[in-house]
Design an enzyme around this catalytic site. Structure first.
Site, PDB file in Angstrom:
ATOM      1  N   GLU A 250      32.731  90.492  12.303  1.00 23.01           N
ATOM      2  CA  GLU A 250      33.157  89.111  12.065  1.00 23.01           C
ATOM      3  C   GLU A 250      33.912  88.968  10.754  1.00 23.01           C
ATOM      4  O   GLU A 250      33.503  89.522   9.731  1.00 23.01           O
ATOM      5  CB  GLU A 250      31.899  88.235  12.049  1.00 23.01           C
ATOM      6  CG  GLU A 250      32.129  86.756  11.925  1.00 23.01           C
ATOM      7  CD  GLU A 250      30.826  85.982  12.168  1.00 23.01           C
ATOM      8  OE1 GLU A 250      30.657  84.939  11.527  1.00 23.01           O
ATOM      9  OE2 GLU A 250      30.008  86.423  12.993  1.00 23.01           O
ATOM     10  N   HIS A 326      30.333  78.804  15.187  1.00 27.12           N
ATOM     11  CA  HIS A 326      29.571  79.046  13.969  1.00 27.12           C
ATOM     12  C   HIS A 326      28.598  77.896  13.805  1.00 27.12           C
ATOM     13  O   HIS A 326      28.968  76.736  13.978  1.00 27.12           O
ATOM     14  CB  HIS A 326      30.502  79.125  12.764  1.00 27.12           C
ATOM     15  CG  HIS A 326      29.779  79.342  11.478  1.00 27.12           C
ATOM     16  ND1 HIS A 326      29.535  78.324  10.584  1.00 27.12           N
ATOM     17  CD2 HIS A 326      29.235  80.450  10.940  1.00 27.12           C
ATOM     18  CE1 HIS A 326      28.873  78.798   9.542  1.00 27.12           C
ATOM     19  NE2 HIS A 326      28.676  80.092   9.725  1.00 27.12           N
TER      20      HIS A 326
END
Length: 397
Positions: A250, A326
């Site tokens: 990520e 997120h």
């Protein structure tokens, strides 16, 4: 119905956590400088302050949008800077129809001509989320129904191990514990970057190996570089770590380095996730057109709110990309994921440690059970302040 006020209430209280709260911090972009590399957790805005082992001082700033019909929308907690900016935007929305969320968003966006990204967009996101909570209360429905859901009654959650120790022994034990709790996936945060050379590289690789040893072969493993690597480091690391089958790496480089993200995504044997620090449909259109990621990780608290998040999901769907939001607000993310097809939005993120503080003042915080999150049918976002946990409250501004 008209908006009559926008206010931010600051709640203060205390909570308890079994053992030390802050473990290792993640690598940071400033770690290219040795001075910053050695620093540990500081006092971070919107996070608990550890008074002593197991005892936390918690401050939560919650935004209220009031109306002339006595119904208020609620969202939070949010950081100090976006809270102050949101209050500065109040004059723009007083007198507007709170149910006209598209219009309110557009007014705020057009007025923020110098703030289309970053903290001003966090402020717009907070206002937008509070308006959607208000809309749910007015029509007597939970958010996921307003967004066209549900697509399922339960959603799988993965756990983020931010602030946990990352030495191999601790990681293996904790990874095993996460599996026993029923999580289908877990995300770990690298502590080291290119500035620490081969020694740091080996320690990061040991983290991956230790997590796989504890999690077993069936649990998905994700790893976050938090914008702190570069292209050669990421590609070398992905090649070395591929044998442990990571689900993704990520945010390997700074968010404005879109060409570099595209190169990494094209060449990496491990899928690349990102977008946590991108904003609005226009920002994500650029990422998607340039094929700069495999997995979209927009955050509804940051990217422009719920209104903009739905546009981003539609964009990602058109490009055949998965959206895994997120999750700074697990409550909002759960509603959004529940409103979208399971192949588009398959997972909800649970920042397990930080949710202790972020959800402290809520009567019914969202918590996975056996790795699954059940839908909350309370109206709007389902955020209700538990007054018994408030030691002190003040009005910001």
């Amino acid at each position: 119905m008209r908006i009559t006020d926008l206010r931010c209430v600051v709640y203060e209280g205390e909570s308890y956590y079994d053992g030390p709260y802050y473990g290792d911090r993640q690598v940071r972009p400033t770690d290219i400088y040795e001075t910053f590399r050695s620093s540990e957790w500081g006092k971070e805005d919107n996070l608990p302050v550890e008074l002593e082992t197991g005892k936390l001082a918690i401050t939560g700033r919650f935004l209220y949008v009031d109306t002339d019909e006595g119904i208020s929308g609620l969202f939070g907690p949010i950081g100090l800077a976006p809270a102050l900016l949101a209050l500065q935007m109040k004059s723009l929305i007083i007198g507007l129809d709170p149910l006209a969320t598209n219009m309110v968003w557009d007014v705020l966006y057009r007025a923020a001509i110098h703030g289309r990204k970053g903290t001003p967009m966090l402020a717009i996101s907070a206002i937008d989320c509070a308006l959607w909570d208000l809309k749910g209360k007015v029509v007597g429905q939970p958010l996921y129904r307003l967004l066209g859901g549900p697509t399922r009654r339960e959603m799988a959650a993965y756990v983020s191990a931010l602030a946990y120790p990352v030495d191999p022994q601790s990681v293996t034990a904790q990874a095993r514990s996460f599996v026993e709790q029923g999580y289908c996936g877990q995300k770990w945060f690298f502590r080291h970057g290119p500035g620490e050379g081969k020694v740091g590289f080996a320690k990061n690789l040991a983290l991956v190996e230790a997590a796989r040893a504890g999690a077993g072969e069936d649990c998905a493993l994700m790893f976050d570089a938090w914008n702190s690597w570069d292209v050669p480091y990421t590609l070398d690391f992905a090649a070395a770590a591929a044998r442990w089958n990571p689900a993704w790496i990520e945010e390997p480089v700074l968010p404005d380095m879109i060409d570099q993200m595209a190169e990494i995504t094209r060449r990496s044997p491990v899928r690349i996730a990102g977008g946590e620090h991108e904003y609005t449909r226009w920002g994500f259109l650029d990422l998607l057109q340039r094929q700069a990621l495999n997995i979209v990780q927009a955050d509804p608290m940051w990217c422009g709110g719920i209104t903009e998040m739905i546009s981003i999901c539609a964009l990602a769907s058109a490009y055949g990309k998965t959206v895994i939001p997120h999750g700074e607000s697990i409550a909002v993310c759960a509603h959004i994921v529940a409103s979208q097809p399971p192949d588009l939005c398959p997972l909800v993120e649970n920042l397990e440690k930080f949710n202790v503080g972020w959800q402290h003042f809520l009567i019914e915080p969202v918590k996975p059970v056996s790795g699954m999150i059940k839908l909350d049918d309370r109206h709007g976002l389902g955020l209700v302040i538990d007054e018994s946990k408030v030691r002190r409250q003040t009005l910001l501004g």
